[in-house]
Design a protein around this motif. Structure first.
Motif, PDB file in Angstrom:
ATOM      1  N   SER A   1      -8.256  -8.859 -19.975  1.00 33.00           N
ATOM      2  CA  SER A   1      -8.696  -8.836 -18.579  1.00 33.00           C
ATOM      3  C   SER A   1      -9.020  -7.432 -18.089  1.00 33.00           C
ATOM      4  O   SER A   1      -9.326  -7.245 -16.914  1.00 33.00           O
ATOM      5  N   LEU A   2      -8.974  -6.436 -18.988  1.00 32.83           N
ATOM      6  CA  LEU A   2      -9.222  -5.051 -18.608  1.00 32.83           C
ATOM      7  C   LEU A   2     -10.541  -4.566 -19.172  1.00 32.83           C
ATOM      8  O   LEU A   2     -10.970  -4.984 -20.252  1.00 32.83           O
ATOM      9  N   SER A   3     -11.187  -3.640 -18.448  1.00 28.64           N
ATOM     10  CA  SER A   3     -12.427  -3.037 -18.918  1.00 28.64           C
ATOM     11  C   SER A   3     -12.634  -1.709 -18.214  1.00 28.64           C
ATOM     12  O   SER A   3     -12.084  -1.460 -17.135  1.00 28.64           O
ATOM     13  N   VAL A   4     -13.407  -0.849 -18.839  1.00 28.48           N
ATOM     14  CA  VAL A   4     -13.739   0.444 -18.235  1.00 28.48           C
ATOM     15  C   VAL A   4     -14.512   0.211 -16.933  1.00 28.48           C
ATOM     16  O   VAL A   4     -15.409  -0.629 -16.875  1.00 28.48           O
ATOM     17  N   GLY A   5     -14.133   0.939 -15.899  1.00 33.07           N
ATOM     18  CA  GLY A   5     -14.801   0.806 -14.600  1.00 33.07           C
ATOM     19  C   GLY A   5     -14.085  -0.114 -13.634  1.00 33.07           C
ATOM     20  O   GLY A   5     -14.485  -0.215 -12.470  1.00 33.07           O
ATOM     21  N   GLN A   6     -13.023  -0.786 -14.094  1.00 31.72           N
ATOM     22  CA  GLN A   6     -12.267  -1.676 -13.213  1.00 31.72           C
ATOM     23  C   GLN A   6     -11.551  -0.884 -12.130  1.00 31.72           C
ATOM     24  O   GLN A   6     -11.069   0.221 -12.358  1.00 31.72           O
ATOM     25  N   SER A   7     -11.471  -1.467 -10.928  1.00 31.78           N
ATOM     26  CA  SER A   7     -10.843  -0.784  -9.792  1.00 31.78           C
ATOM     27  C   SER A   7      -9.318  -0.798  -9.929  1.00 31.78           C
ATOM     28  O   SER A   7      -8.733  -1.786 -10.358  1.00 31.78           O
ATOM     29  N   VAL A   8      -8.714   0.319  -9.521  1.00 30.20           N
ATOM     30  CA  VAL A   8      -7.261   0.470  -9.575  1.00 30.20           C
ATOM     31  C   VAL A   8      -6.805   1.167  -8.296  1.00 30.20           C
ATOM     32  O   VAL A   8      -7.393   2.175  -7.895  1.00 30.20           O
ATOM     33  N   LEU A   9      -5.766   0.628  -7.665  1.00 33.88           N
ATOM     34  CA  LEU A   9      -5.144   1.287  -6.517  1.00 33.88           C
ATOM     35  C   LEU A   9      -3.907   2.013  -7.021  1.00 33.88           C
ATOM     36  O   LEU A   9      -3.012   1.407  -7.601  1.00 33.88           O
ATOM     37  N   LEU A  10      -3.863   3.335  -6.787  1.00 36.49           N
ATOM     38  CA  LEU A  10      -2.787   4.163  -7.314  1.00 36.49           C
ATOM     39  C   LEU A  10      -1.921   4.730  -6.192  1.00 36.49           C
ATOM     40  O   LEU A  10      -2.428   5.099  -5.128  1.00 36.49           O
ATOM     41  N   SER A  11      -0.630   4.806  -6.451  1.00 34.08           N
ATOM     42  CA  SER A  11       0.300   5.445  -5.526  1.00 34.08           C
ATOM     43  C   SER A  11       1.419   6.077  -6.338  1.00 34.08           C
ATOM     44  O   SER A  11       1.605   5.763  -7.522  1.00 34.08           O
ATOM     45  N   THR A  12       2.166   6.976  -5.700  1.00 37.74           N
ATOM     46  CA  THR A  12       3.280   7.637  -6.372  1.00 37.74           C
ATOM     47  C   THR A  12       4.420   7.829  -5.389  1.00 37.74           C
ATOM     48  O   THR A  12       4.175   8.104  -4.201  1.00 37.74           O
ATOM     49  N   PRO A  13       5.668   7.659  -5.842  1.00 41.71           N
ATOM     50  CA  PRO A  13       6.808   7.832  -4.944  1.00 41.71           C
ATOM     51  C   PRO A  13       6.929   9.250  -4.386  1.00 41.71           C
ATOM     52  O   PRO A  13       7.584   9.450  -3.360  1.00 41.71           O
ATOM     53  N   SER A  14       6.293  10.231  -5.041  1.00 44.39           N
ATOM     54  CA  SER A  14       6.416  11.614  -4.602  1.00 44.39           C
ATOM     55  C   SER A  14       5.434  11.987  -3.502  1.00 44.39           C
ATOM     56  O   SER A  14       5.416  13.125  -3.046  1.00 44.39           O
ATOM     57  N   SER A  15       4.612  11.031  -3.076  1.00 40.61           N
ATOM     58  CA  SER A  15       3.613  11.319  -2.038  1.00 40.61           C
ATOM     59  C   SER A  15       3.338  10.066  -1.230  1.00 40.61           C
ATOM     60  O   SER A  15       3.448   8.947  -1.732  1.00 40.61           O
ATOM     61  N   SER A  16       2.961  10.263   0.024  1.00 47.76           N
ATOM     62  CA  SER A  16       2.594   9.133   0.883  1.00 47.76           C
ATOM     63  C   SER A  16       1.123   8.767   0.732  1.00 47.76           C
ATOM     64  O   SER A  16       0.676   7.748   1.260  1.00 47.76           O
ATOM     65  N   GLN A  17       0.376   9.584   0.013  1.00 51.91           N
ATOM     66  CA  GLN A  17      -1.055   9.349  -0.142  1.00 51.91           C
ATOM     67  C   GLN A  17      -1.340   8.390  -1.300  1.00 51.91           C
ATOM     68  O   GLN A  17      -0.724   8.482  -2.359  1.00 51.91           O
ATOM     69  N   LYS A  18      -2.283   7.485  -1.070  1.00 47.24           N
ATOM     70  CA  LYS A  18      -2.760   6.566  -2.098  1.00 47.24           C
ATOM     71  C   LYS A  18      -4.216   6.885  -2.401  1.00 47.24           C
ATOM     72  O   LYS A  18      -4.907   7.539  -1.622  1.00 47.24           O
ATOM     73  N   THR A  19      -4.680   6.394  -3.532  1.00 47.88           N
ATOM     74  CA  THR A  19      -6.073   6.637  -3.891  1.00 47.88           C
ATOM     75  C   THR A  19      -6.633   5.478  -4.687  1.00 47.88           C
ATOM     76  O   THR A  19      -5.912   4.822  -5.444  1.00 47.88           O
ATOM     77  N   GLN A  20      -7.913   5.218  -4.508  1.00 50.69           N
ATOM     78  CA  GLN A  20      -8.625   4.190  -5.258  1.00 50.69           C
ATOM     79  C   GLN A  20      -9.359   4.864  -6.411  1.00 50.69           C
ATOM     80  O   GLN A  20      -9.999   5.905  -6.232  1.00 50.69           O
ATOM     81  N   ALA A  21      -9.243   4.311  -7.600  1.00 51.10           N
ATOM     82  CA  ALA A  21      -9.873   4.915  -8.772  1.00 51.10           C
ATOM     83  C   ALA A  21     -10.416   3.827  -9.680  1.00 51.10           C
ATOM     84  O   ALA A  21     -10.338   2.633  -9.364  1.00 51.10           O
TER      85      ALA A  21
END
Length: 381
Positions: free
Chosen positions: A231-251
């Motif tokens: 179900s995975l492929s290059v170019g698929q959307s991913v929402l990323l977050s980290t406990p060390s920051s309040s900022q999220k990013t779409q990649a």
């Protein structure tokens, strides 16, 4: 006497008849009451509440936990031998490309450079003299004043001096290279993570001096189970977050590594991103990978779906007959929805439901097909 006996017998007959009639009347009333009660039971309805299916776009996500790395984290090593005479940065300092980190003692190299320059100048003078001598002898040889051997000898001497000039230029280039390397500079915009040297240390070639890390470009490494790889492929959307920051990013997924890890049976995926702001290498990263998308999906609360021998069923309300119809459905994914500051779990209905149909919510577990119902309240989305 006979008349008295006859009258007594008549009175006894009427008494017995009266008792029989009264008993019959009482029995009839009781039977009629039982029939009425049975009718009431048959006409009894079940109170329910109704709802229409919610409609919304939903993303089916795969959750993964990985780590953050710097895309560039060079270890700066010595490229020439020398004594450290000054250090210009310390751990935690931000540095720019080309900024001076440390300086080595270059006095011996400068002495050697001066010597070689002097020798080069001497050779260049000799080359100039030999060129003039060669020109003069070539003219004399043409007039037969001297032999050709004399010209050839002069040409050989000039070639030797030219070779010495080349050798000296190469030596001077090597010395200049070493002189440049006594100035330890940052190759990138980065932050000093580790300083391995102190003032006064004598360092050698390939000895570690500083470790740098760039915070502007980051690499995310995410292990995912091997059964999710299709179900995975290059170019698929991913929402990323980290406990060390309040900022999220779409990649987007940058690449899928070719091998499955034999220890954890996971495939590692790579995501390269620009730093959203204050993300740091080494931190944990949480990823939601969108593996499927549904437009206007139909959703129902969990309590409206009942388990029956035939499968998952819902009860559709028929307003004309005030009854419900049992219908087998096919369910999909569970979705969390927030409304009025409350979190509700909704189930995707893939088949068996139309968007305008009314479905029983409260009371569904007490129903059967064609059961009569009474509406307590009616909800709509």
């Amino acid at each position: 006497m006979n008349m008295i006996v006859k009258r007594v017998q008549q009175n006894k007959f009427f008494f017995i008849l009266s008792v029989i009639i009264c008993y019959s009347l009482i029995s009839g009333c009781q039977k009629d009451s039982s029939l009425k009660e049975s009718a009431v039971v048959l006409e009894k309805t079940i109170p329910v509440t109704l709802i229409k299916p919610a409609q919304q776009d939903i993303d089916i996500t795969l959750h993964a936990v990985g780590r953050i790395e710097s895309l560039s984290s060079p270890v700066i090593s010595g490229e020439t031998d020398g004594k450290v005479i000054s250090i210009h940065v310390d751990e935690g300092d931000a540095v720019k490309e080309g900024e001076l980190l440390a300086t080595l003692d270059d006095r011996l190299l400068e002495i050697l450079q001066a010597q070689e320059k002097s020798e080069l100048k001497r050779i260049q003078i000799l080359i100039a003299n030999k060129k003039r001598t060669l020109n003069r002898r070539t003219k004399l040889a043409k007039s037969k004043s001297i032999s050709q051997d004399s010209v050839d000898e002069t040409q050989t001497e000039l070639s030797s001096f030219l070779a010495q000039e080349t050798l000296l230029n190469n030596k001077l280039a090597a010395i200049q290279y070493k002189l440049d390397k006594t100035k330890i500079k940052s190759p990138i915009n980065s932050t000093v993570v580790k300083r391995f040297i102190s003032k006064g240390d004598y360092i050698k070639v390939d000895e570690h001096l500083f470790q740098l890390v760039s915070l502007s470009k980051l690499r995310i490494r995410l292990p995912v189970p091997e059964n999710k790889v299709p179900s995975l492929s290059v170019g698929q959307s991913v929402l990323l977050s980290t406990p060390s920051s309040s900022q999220k990013t779409q990649a987007k997924i940058s690449r899928l590594l070719p091998l499955i890890n034999q220890k954890n049976k996971a495939l590692e995926i790579i995501i390269d991103i620009d730093n959203p702001g204050d993300w740091r290498p080494g931190a944990t990263v949480l990823a939601n990978i969108i593996i499927e998308h549904f437009n206007d999906a139909l959703l129902l609360p969990q309590q409206s779906i009942v388990k029956r021998p035939s499968g998952d069923v819902i009860y559709i309300y028929d307003g004309l007959s005030k009854t419900v119809k049992q219908r087998v459905i096919k369910t999909g994914n569970s979705v969390t929805s927030e409304a009025n500051s409350q979190t509700q779990s909704l189930i995707q209905i893939i088949s068996g439901l139309k968007k305008n149909e009314q479905v029983v919510v409260n009371g569904a577990s007490y129903l059967t097909d064609n059961a009569k119902v009474s509406l307590v309240t009616e909800q709509g989305h």
